[in-house]
Motif scaffolding. Sequence first.
Motif, mmCIF file in Angstrom:
data_model
loop_
_atom_site.group_PDB
_atom_site.id
_atom_site.type_symbol
_atom_site.label_atom_id
_atom_site.label_comp_id
_atom_site.label_asym_id
_atom_site.label_seq_id
_atom_site.Cartn_x
_atom_site.Cartn_y
_atom_site.Cartn_z
ATOM 1 N N PRO A 1 0.829 -1.210 0.000
ATOM 2 C CA PRO A 1 0.000 0.000 0.000
ATOM 3 C C PRO A 1 0.864 1.260 0.000
ATOM 4 N N LEU A 2 0.596 2.141 -0.945
ATOM 5 C CA LEU A 2 1.431 3.314 -1.179
ATOM 6 C C LEU A 2 0.563 4.562 -1.253
ATOM 7 N N THR A 3 0.916 5.565 -0.462
ATOM 8 C CA THR A 3 0.202 6.834 -0.466
ATOM 9 C C THR A 3 1.161 7.938 -0.896
ATOM 10 N N LEU A 4 0.782 8.693 -1.903
ATOM 11 C CA LEU A 4 1.564 9.851 -2.337
ATOM 12 C C LEU A 4 0.872 11.112 -1.847
ATOM 13 N N VAL A 5 1.523 11.817 -0.924
ATOM 14 C CA VAL A 5 1.023 13.108 -0.442
ATOM 15 C C VAL A 5 1.524 14.177 -1.398
ATOM 16 N N CYS A 6 0.586 14.942 -1.955
ATOM 17 C CA CYS A 6 0.902 15.945 -2.972
ATOM 18 C C CYS A 6 0.836 17.337 -2.346
ATOM 19 N N PRO A 7 1.971 17.929 -1.976
ATOM 20 C CA PRO A 7 1.953 19.237 -1.333
ATOM 21 C C PRO A 7 2.036 20.384 -2.338
ATOM 22 N N GLU A 8 3.218 20.633 -2.911
ATOM 23 C CA GLU A 8 3.364 21.773 -3.825
ATOM 24 C C GLU A 8 2.869 21.471 -5.238
ATOM 25 N N PHE A 9 2.432 20.256 -5.464
ATOM 26 C CA PHE A 9 1.793 19.887 -6.731
ATOM 27 C C PHE A 9 0.462 19.208 -6.403
ATOM 28 N N THR A 10 -0.383 19.072 -7.402
ATOM 29 C CA THR A 10 -1.715 18.504 -7.165
ATOM 30 C C THR A 10 -1.736 17.017 -7.518
ATOM 31 N N PRO A 11 -2.717 16.294 -7.008
ATOM 32 C CA PRO A 11 -2.864 14.902 -7.430
ATOM 33 C C PRO A 11 -3.034 14.760 -8.939
ATOM 34 N N ASP A 12 -3.725 15.700 -9.565
ATOM 35 C CA ASP A 12 -3.898 15.631 -11.014
ATOM 36 C C ASP A 12 -2.559 15.765 -11.730
ATOM 37 N N GLN A 13 -1.713 16.665 -11.250
ATOM 38 C CA GLN A 13 -0.387 16.803 -11.856
ATOM 39 C C GLN A 13 0.418 15.525 -11.669
ATOM 40 N N ALA A 14 0.377 14.982 -10.470
ATOM 41 C CA ALA A 14 1.108 13.736 -10.206
ATOM 42 C C ALA A 14 0.608 12.617 -11.108
#
Length: 227
Positions: free
Chosen positions: A167-180
């Motif tokens: 299980p992997l969670t990517l926290v998107c701070p200075e970028f958005t989930p859409d960008q990621a």
Amino acid sequence: MDIVLVAGLWLDGSAWDDVLPELEELGHRGIAVTLPGQGDDAVAATYEDQVGAVLAAVDAADGAPLVVGHSAASTLAWVAADRRPDAVTGVVLVGGFPSTGETTYADFFEPTGDAVPFPGWEPFAGPDSDDMSPELKAEVAARTVPVPVGVTKGVVHWIDERRHGVPLTLVCPEFTPDQAREWIESGDVPELADATALELVDLDSGHWPMFTQPAALAALIDEATKR
């Protein structure tokens, strides 16, 4: 739950000082790792030394820990999934992505002699640091530690394909989930493209939320323990 916390370049374990009490209130024990060469005067430290420190923290944890990696140390957190796929609850990446296999760990900035010093805030102007006051920037810069070249130029090797199911969670701070998501779908981040249990979550902060949004970051880490 035990939570192993690994900060990115130039930072030691004290980077998590504001996050640790927030995690404790949520019922967790935070284990902040000071990496070899980033706070212990081991100027000859290598990337593999840092890998060893993270794995040692995982092995010493009570039960299967969650492993959190910030920025470049997202690679080190993902190494825990690669080397200990059955011994970790999951991995959280904060503002960073695992390196592609057979590439260097963090060869982003020019070294000065045998180490890479913090380059100042100019390379991080904009969304990375807009949420940091001048006083906070000065405080953080004063705490930075040059990273040995043996760390930054170390070559990353992936070993166990079972990491892709952790299980992997990517926290998107200075970028958005859409960008990621765009970067992942375009093939820029092959390690995340192959992850089969990936969740992207948003955090309204800059690149160093452990300093600017410790409670919000702790809450997201707590949610990741429940996955």
